[in-house]
Design an enzyme around this catalytic site. Structure first.
Site, PDB file in Angstrom:
ATOM      1  N   SER A  60       0.846  -1.194   0.000  1.00  0.00           N
ATOM      2  CA  SER A  60       0.000   0.000   0.000  1.00  0.00           C
ATOM      3  C   SER A  60       0.879   1.240   0.000  1.00  0.00           C
ATOM      4  O   SER A  60       1.957   1.241   0.605  1.00  0.00           O
ATOM      5  CB  SER A  60      -0.906   0.023   1.236  1.00  0.00           C
ATOM      6  OG  SER A  60      -1.618   1.241   1.302  1.00  0.00           O
ATOM      7  N   TYR A  87      -1.955  -0.195  10.103  1.00  0.00           N
ATOM      8  CA  TYR A  87      -1.983  -0.585   8.690  1.00  0.00           C
ATOM      9  C   TYR A  87      -0.707  -0.132   7.985  1.00  0.00           C
ATOM     10  O   TYR A  87      -0.086  -0.908   7.261  1.00  0.00           O
ATOM     11  CB  TYR A  87      -3.208   0.028   8.021  1.00  0.00           C
ATOM     12  CG  TYR A  87      -3.406  -0.400   6.586  1.00  0.00           C
ATOM     13  CD1 TYR A  87      -3.835  -1.687   6.284  1.00  0.00           C
ATOM     14  CD2 TYR A  87      -3.162   0.478   5.532  1.00  0.00           C
ATOM     15  CE1 TYR A  87      -4.026  -2.086   4.962  1.00  0.00           C
ATOM     16  CE2 TYR A  87      -3.344   0.092   4.216  1.00  0.00           C
ATOM     17  CZ  TYR A  87      -3.776  -1.188   3.937  1.00  0.00           C
ATOM     18  OH  TYR A  87      -3.950  -1.581   2.628  1.00  0.00           O
TER      19      TYR A  87
END
Length: 267
Positions: A129, A142
């Protein structure tokens, strides 16, 4: 013979889009899901797999090999989102996220490496990501789990060179998928000192996903990587400003970059 491709988390979102695209290009595609029976209309086979469960990883790989002689490409796409103030996210949820986003992909890699090494070829693509390149407010866990997978990939690449096995990262920005529905959201607590700012950030994150790019862009990018003679270490796919944010982090002083993020999140 067509290359055999295994995509973890291939039943929806980016994984589904990638699988359908690659199948149209002539590849033999297998996807995975924790509940494959929920996807009877999938355009490619869906095999049971929970990346946090070693037995299901082993069983999945064996199932593919029973049908095919090789796994040419592994796309580690399965992952989970998580949001919340770091102070308020339960330890169990932090550990669960790392089990899914870091340890799970590592264990799937370990399961396919002996096969690829035997055939002296293979490609592993880890879907990370853009959030993994920076510590984002209320997305710290995250960012950390995806950033760790980026670094692990760098190490793996060097260790696998001698076996003619390539590994690379693809870091997507925001795409229009159902990822927000599957995230763990720490609740917005009425008595929390973070209540208003976290609530604002949470709504902004969901809007970014709803307004995100078409996941077919990721499918096209991964197709190009599979066909690259020498895959790069890192790829970024997404809106210009999301990719440019990584460049800014490299060139700006830390405190100025931090201020830009805080202004963006109205902190």
């Amino acid at each position: 013979m067509s290359k055999v491709i295994l995509i973890t988390g291939g039943s929806s979102g980016i994984g589904k889009s990638v699988g359908e695209y690659l199948q149209l290009k002539g590849y033999k595609v297998y996807g995975t899901s924790r509940n494959p029976n929920n996807y009877p209309d999938s355009k490619f086979p869906i095999i049971a797999l929970d990346v946090t469960e070693q037995d299901t990883i082993k069983s999945c790989v064996q199932t593919v090999l029973q049908n095919e002689s090789q796994i040419d490409v592994l796309i580690n796409n399965a992952g989970a989102g998580i949001t919340g103030p770091l102070e308020e996210i339960p330890d169990a949820e932090i550990k669960r996220n790392f089990e899914t986003n870091l340890f799970g992909p590592i264990n799937v890699i370990k399961a396919v490496l002996p096969i690829m090494r035997k055939h002296k070829s293979g490609l592993i693509i880890n879907v990370t990501s853009i959030a993994g390149y920076m510590g984002l407010p209320y997305r710290g866990v995250y960012s950390a789990s995806k950033g760790a997978l980026e670094l692990v990939t760098e190490s793996f690449r060097m260790e696998l060179k001698a076996f003619n096995i390539n590994m690379t990262n693809v870091a997507p920005g925001d795409f229009a998928t159902n990822i927000a529905a599957g995230r763990y959201h720490a609740p917005v607590l009425e008595d929390s000192p973070y209540r208003d700012k976290y609530d604002y950030s949470l709504k902004m994150m969901d809007e970014h996903v709803d307004e995100g790019n078409d996941p077919s862009q990721m499918a096209e990018a991964i197709y190009r990587i599979i066909n690259a003679k020498q895959p790069k270490i890192h790829y970024k796919v997404g809106a210009f400003m999301q990719k440019f944010s990584i460049v800014l982090k490299r060139i700006l002083p830390d405190t100025i970059y931090e201020k830009l993020l805080m202004n963006h999140y109205k902190l």
